[in-house]
Design an enzyme around this catalytic site. Sequence first.
Site, short mmCIF file in Angstrom:
data_model
loop_
_atom_site.label_atom_id
_atom_site.label_comp_id
_atom_site.label_asym_id
_atom_site.label_seq_id
_atom_site.Cartn_x
_atom_site.Cartn_y
_atom_site.Cartn_z
N SER A 74 65.15 24.55 -21.89
CA SER A 74 63.90 24.91 -20.77
C SER A 74 63.11 26.02 -21.79
CB SER A 74 64.69 25.55 -19.89
OG SER A 74 65.53 26.68 -20.24
N ASP A 221 63.73 36.20 -14.39
CA ASP A 221 65.08 35.94 -15.00
C ASP A 221 65.55 36.59 -16.14
OD1 ASP A 221 63.88 34.19 -16.71
OD2 ASP A 221 64.48 32.62 -16.19
N HIS A 224 63.48 33.27 -19.53
CA HIS A 224 62.47 32.38 -20.10
C HIS A 224 61.03 33.31 -20.13
CE1 HIS A 224 65.50 29.82 -18.05
NE2 HIS A 224 65.06 29.01 -18.97
#
Length: 270
Positions: A74, A221, A224
């Site tokens: 990701s 979060d 990221h």
Amino acid sequence: MMNLSIRFARHLPTLAILTAVMALGGCQKPSEPSTDNGMQNSTQAAEPQTTKSEQPVTSTAQQAPLTILALGDSLTEGLGVDKDDNYPAQLEDRLQVMGYDNAKVINSGLSGETSTGLVNRLDWVLQTKPDVTILTIGANDAIRGIDVATVEANIRTAVKRLQDNGSIVILGGMQIYDNLGSDYVKSFAAIYPRVAKDMNVTLIPFFLDGVGGDPALNQADAIHPTKEGYTIIVDNNIVPVLEPELNKMLLSMQKNSLTPVEIPTTETAQ
């Protein structure tokens, strides 16, 4: 042994809690990959402002096409940011500003990807025939507590397969949180420089250097990066390592070709 930056360490308690959130939530790997299996050409973002020294050097020589494969999880895919703001898209824009007019960066990041999953899809991604591959994998393995020896074996398998198919490999180093135990943390961090040395690949010591642990450069979060975080990663962590490799490759092409090959002579912005 690489040590986390002071700023990264300061935010480790918060990140340790949020690691579990990521593992259960937004970074889950889909049960079936999309039809393009995460491989997509990055869309050009707005042309960044450049200084005079960054302008491409014009030449009548033919510039060789360059295919760069951004391969990973990701962090490569760009979870949570627009498709023009992930690092592969920003890197393509940056390279073209620097004078690599025929450079194409293919985004083959897949959220939730582990090193085992990445090895299993190598046959698919190698259809892109990349000249250079930026490999960044391992974070999800660490979240799951996968044995370090397994992670290293998978990374070595991926590097060898890429090299055997003619791709120059740049390995993005990763570091993890102390909540997994100091022995695991140290062993995990040691994977990347050891593989880079043994397999003669160029290493980005820490892919998230200057960004990891900074709330201003990460999404809610705390894992990221934001668009701005990815810009720092591209400009400070990737380009200074990638540019010499591209120039060496173009020089080799020039020596082996009857047609002159243009090699940009720009200065890398810091």
